[in-house]
Write a protein that holds these residues in place. Structure first.
Motif, PDB file in Angstrom:
ATOM      1  N   TRP A  80      25.398 179.870  13.941  1.00 10.64           N
ATOM      2  CA  TRP A  80      26.559 180.181  13.105  1.00 10.64           C
ATOM      3  C   TRP A  80      27.068 178.904  12.449  1.00 10.64           C
ATOM      4  O   TRP A  80      26.691 177.801  12.827  1.00 10.64           O
ATOM      5  CB  TRP A  80      27.663 180.831  13.935  1.00 10.64           C
ATOM      6  N   LEU A  81      27.936 179.051  11.448  1.00  6.43           N
ATOM      7  CA  LEU A  81      28.415 177.910  10.677  1.00  6.43           C
ATOM      8  C   LEU A  81      29.731 177.413  11.271  1.00  6.43           C
ATOM      9  O   LEU A  81      30.728 178.132  11.305  1.00  6.43           O
ATOM     10  CB  LEU A  81      28.615 178.312   9.212  1.00  6.43           C
ATOM     11  N   SER A  82      29.718 176.168  11.739  1.00  3.01           N
ATOM     12  CA  SER A  82      30.905 175.599  12.376  1.00  3.01           C
ATOM     13  C   SER A  82      31.729 174.823  11.349  1.00  3.01           C
ATOM     14  O   SER A  82      31.230 173.906  10.700  1.00  3.01           O
ATOM     15  CB  SER A  82      30.480 174.671  13.524  1.00  3.01           C
ATOM     16  N   LEU A  83      32.999 175.193  11.213  1.00  2.00           N
ATOM     17  CA  LEU A  83      33.915 174.488  10.307  1.00  2.00           C
ATOM     18  C   LEU A  83      34.849 173.634  11.145  1.00  2.00           C
ATOM     19  O   LEU A  83      35.673 174.146  11.902  1.00  2.00           O
ATOM     20  CB  LEU A  83      34.718 175.473   9.456  1.00  2.00           C
ATOM     21  N   GLY A  84      34.708 172.313  11.024  1.00  2.00           N
ATOM     22  CA  GLY A  84      35.566 171.407  11.763  1.00  2.00           C
ATOM     23  C   GLY A  84      36.955 171.335  11.164  1.00  2.00           C
ATOM     24  O   GLY A  84      37.262 171.980  10.149  1.00  2.00           O
ATOM     25  N   GLU A  85      37.823 170.554  11.775  1.00  3.52           N
ATOM     26  CA  GLU A  85      39.195 170.407  11.286  1.00  3.52           C
ATOM     27  C   GLU A  85      39.190 169.824   9.882  1.00  3.52           C
ATOM     28  O   GLU A  85      38.550 168.813   9.614  1.00  3.52           O
ATOM     29  CB  GLU A  85      39.984 169.503  12.231  1.00  3.52           C
ATOM     30  N   GLY A  86      39.880 170.492   8.965  1.00  4.18           N
ATOM     31  CA  GLY A  86      39.934 170.042   7.579  1.00  4.18           C
ATOM     32  C   GLY A  86      38.766 170.502   6.734  1.00  4.18           C
ATOM     33  O   GLY A  86      38.739 170.250   5.529  1.00  4.18           O
ATOM     34  N   GLU A  87      37.778 171.183   7.350  1.00  5.28           N
ATOM     35  CA  GLU A  87      36.623 171.668   6.594  1.00  5.28           C
ATOM     36  C   GLU A  87      36.841 173.100   6.150  1.00  5.28           C
ATOM     37  O   GLU A  87      37.545 173.876   6.807  1.00  5.28           O
ATOM     38  CB  GLU A  87      35.346 171.582   7.440  1.00  5.28           C
ATOM     39  N   SER A  88      36.230 173.467   5.050  1.00  2.00           N
ATOM     40  CA  SER A  88      36.322 174.830   4.521  1.00  2.00           C
ATOM     41  C   SER A  88      35.063 175.124   3.727  1.00  2.00           C
ATOM     42  O   SER A  88      34.302 174.219   3.371  1.00  2.00           O
ATOM     43  CB  SER A  88      37.563 175.002   3.639  1.00  2.00           C
ATOM     44  N   LEU A  89      34.862 176.390   3.446  1.00  2.00           N
ATOM     45  CA  LEU A  89      33.732 176.782   2.620  1.00  2.00           C
ATOM     46  C   LEU A  89      33.972 176.318   1.185  1.00  2.00           C
ATOM     47  O   LEU A  89      35.116 176.186   0.746  1.00  2.00           O
ATOM     48  CB  LEU A  89      33.550 178.299   2.665  1.00  2.00           C
ATOM     49  N   GLU A  94      31.020 175.358  -6.141  1.00  2.00           N
ATOM     50  CA  GLU A  94      31.036 174.096  -5.409  1.00  2.00           C
ATOM     51  C   GLU A  94      29.919 174.074  -4.370  1.00  2.00           C
ATOM     52  O   GLU A  94      29.384 175.119  -3.981  1.00  2.00           O
ATOM     53  CB  GLU A  94      32.385 173.892  -4.718  1.00  2.00           C
ATOM     54  N   VAL A  95      29.563 172.884  -3.904  1.00  2.00           N
ATOM     55  CA  VAL A  95      28.566 172.716  -2.857  1.00  2.00           C
ATOM     56  C   VAL A  95      29.174 171.836  -1.762  1.00  2.00           C
ATOM     57  O   VAL A  95      29.987 170.953  -2.057  1.00  2.00           O
ATOM     58  CB  VAL A  95      27.262 172.097  -3.414  1.00  2.00           C
ATOM     59  N   ARG A  96      28.818 172.097  -0.512  1.00  2.00           N
ATOM     60  CA  ARG A  96      29.421 171.349   0.585  1.00  2.00           C
ATOM     61  C   ARG A  96      28.411 171.171   1.722  1.00  2.00           C
ATOM     62  O   ARG A  96      27.637 172.081   2.034  1.00  2.00           O
ATOM     63  CB  ARG A  96      30.662 172.091   1.084  1.00  2.00           C
ATOM     64  N   GLN A  97      28.426 169.987   2.336  1.00  2.00           N
ATOM     65  CA  GLN A  97      27.582 169.688   3.487  1.00  2.00           C
ATOM     66  C   GLN A  97      28.344 170.072   4.756  1.00  2.00           C
ATOM     67  O   GLN A  97      29.412 169.525   5.033  1.00  2.00           O
ATOM     68  CB  GLN A  97      27.251 168.186   3.521  1.00  2.00           C
ATOM     69  N   LEU A  98      27.782 171.014   5.526  1.00  2.00           N
ATOM     70  CA  LEU A  98      28.436 171.488   6.735  1.00  2.00           C
ATOM     71  C   LEU A  98      27.458 171.447   7.910  1.00  2.00           C
ATOM     72  O   LEU A  98      26.317 170.990   7.751  1.00  2.00           O
ATOM     73  CB  LEU A  98      28.980 172.906   6.520  1.00  2.00           C
ATOM     74  N   THR A  99      27.905 171.943   9.042  1.00  2.00           N
ATOM     75  CA  THR A  99      27.086 171.912  10.251  1.00  2.00           C
ATOM     76  C   THR A  99      27.020 173.299  10.869  1.00  2.00           C
ATOM     77  O   THR A  99      28.050 173.977  11.008  1.00  2.00           O
ATOM     78  CB  THR A  99      27.669 170.929  11.284  1.00  2.00           C
ATOM     79  N   ALA A 100      25.815 173.721  11.245  1.00  2.00           N
ATOM     80  CA  ALA A 100      25.614 174.976  11.965  1.00  2.00           C
ATOM     81  C   ALA A 100      25.450 174.678  13.442  1.00  2.00           C
ATOM     82  O   ALA A 100      25.000 173.595  13.838  1.00  2.00           O
ATOM     83  CB  ALA A 100      24.398 175.715  11.424  1.00  2.00           C
ATOM     84  N   CYS A 101      25.842 175.635  14.268  1.00  2.70           N
ATOM     85  CA  CYS A 101      25.740 175.490  15.716  1.00  2.70           C
ATOM     86  C   CYS A 101      24.944 176.646  16.307  1.00  2.70           C
ATOM     87  O   CYS A 101      25.042 177.786  15.832  1.00  2.70           O
ATOM     88  CB  CYS A 101      27.132 175.472  16.353  1.00  2.70           C
ATOM     89  N   ALA A 102      24.183 176.365  17.343  1.00  8.31           N
ATOM     90  CA  ALA A 102      23.457 177.395  18.079  1.00  8.31           C
ATOM     91  C   ALA A 102      24.170 177.661  19.390  1.00  8.31           C
ATOM     92  O   ALA A 102      24.439 176.729  20.171  1.00  8.31           O
ATOM     93  CB  ALA A 102      22.026 176.958  18.326  1.00  8.31           C
TER      94      ALA A 102
END
Length: 332
Positions: A80-89, A94-102
């Motif tokens: 799933w896609l993890s949104l850290g503090e201050g992060e959003s889609l 727009e394009v954004r570098q994010l982190t997924a978690c298992a």
């Protein structure tokens, strides 16, 4: 091309692949696959790196942004896609570098680890859907998808704004308001009316002000309404005959009050009696001179007085100085 905007290559047809296995849904329990010999677990360890769009039954889907239970999405370790503090889609285009978690749960423990493994994911908002730059997982893990799209993903056309997942007119500003006078019984009111330029459900903020003797605008009253008009009483105290009055209106979306149009002000309204022309030189040449006495507000008879022409009239007095005629007006 969408909404008059040029789409990035990965958003265009052919710029991405589609993952549409319905077992990837967060609502699907993988326990059914464990009991069936017809379908294996989804394992993305051999996934070809590239841009992907998720679909469920041919409708756009998105990666969930909340932790997913293990043994869901057709796999044991759902990603799933993890949104850290201050992060959003990302917003539209727009394009954004994010982190997924298992997510994973050890067999020897009842506790669940929502982010046992981390995988970098690039997300592009294409307006009507998202695309994800995915890479192979480290083991038998599967990328999850949700059948709901965040409202921020909607790309609206020119002159529109995304409000609660719907495209609405970007500027809900009403037309220029107009001030007129009305009378009810023995009470005189001023009415501020305007027209709506939007088909959406709007509310309005109406403000009244008058011009002070020093030439400053003083606010008298402000109210919020869903009507395209508002009233203020000409009470003789806060608002009197001879005042120069203005009203202004601004609108907002009822389902998103923070989206407001600019405030639009009416032209000046003089509440009282005036002479047209305001000044004139009259010569003793035998000619006929016409002047118009105009009241911009109704002048009701005092309550309880006989409504006869003699008892409820306007009297005009004429005086002259150096061959110039001046009018003075009184109300009786």
């Amino acid at each position: 091309m969408q909404g008059g905007l040029l789409l990035p290559p990965e958003c265009a047809p052919g710029g991405h692949s589609v993952l549409q296995n319905p077992y990837r849904s967060t609502t699907f329990s993988s326990s059914w696959l464990q009991q069936s010999s017809l379908q294996d677990f989804i394992c993305d360890h051999s996934l070809t790196p590239g841009w992907y769009q998720f679909q469920i039954f041919d409708k756009p889907a998105s990666m969930p942004t909340q932790c997913v239970e293990v043994n869901h999405c057709g796999t044991q370790a759902p990603v799933w896609l993890s949104l850290g503090e201050g992060e959003s889609l990302p917003g539209p285009l727009e394009v954004r570098q994010l982190t997924a978690c298992a997510a994973w749960q050890f067999f020897s423990s009842s506790s669940k680890e929502c982010c046992m493994f981390r995988i970098p994911v690039t997300v592009r908002n294409c307006g009507d859907f998202y695309v994800y730059l995915l890479q192979p997982t480290q083991g038998c893990m599967g990328y999850c998808m949700s059948d709901t799209l965040p409202t921020s993903s909607l790309l609206c056309g020119p002159g529109e704004v995304n409000v609660g997942g719907s495209c609405k007119s970007e500027d809900p500003t009403p037309s220029v308001p107009v001030v007129v006078s009305e009378v009810t019984g023995n009470t005189v009111y001023l009415k501020c009316s305007f027209e709506s330029r939007s088909n959406s459900s709007l509310g309005y903020v109406v403000a009244w002000s008058r011009l002070s003797p020093e030439g400053r605008k003083e606010e008298l009253k402000q109210e919020t309404t869903i009507q395209t008009f508002a009233f203020i009483e000409l009470d003789g105290f806060n608002l009197r005959l001879g005042d120069k009055i203005y009203c202004s209106s601004s609108s907002f979306f009822l389902d998103s009050p923070s989206v407001r149009g600019i405030s639009v002000e009416s032209q000046e309204f003089f509440a009282g009696i005036r002479l047209r022309p305001e000044a004139s030189s009259v010569s003793e040449d035998g000619r006929l001179y016409e002047m118009v006495v105009e009241s911009t507000v109704p002048l009701p008879c005092p309550e309880g007085s006989p409504a006869s022409a003699e008892q409820c009239t306007l009297s005009l007095q004429l005086s002259t100085t150096n061959d110039l005629f001046f009018w003075s007006i009184c109300s009786c």
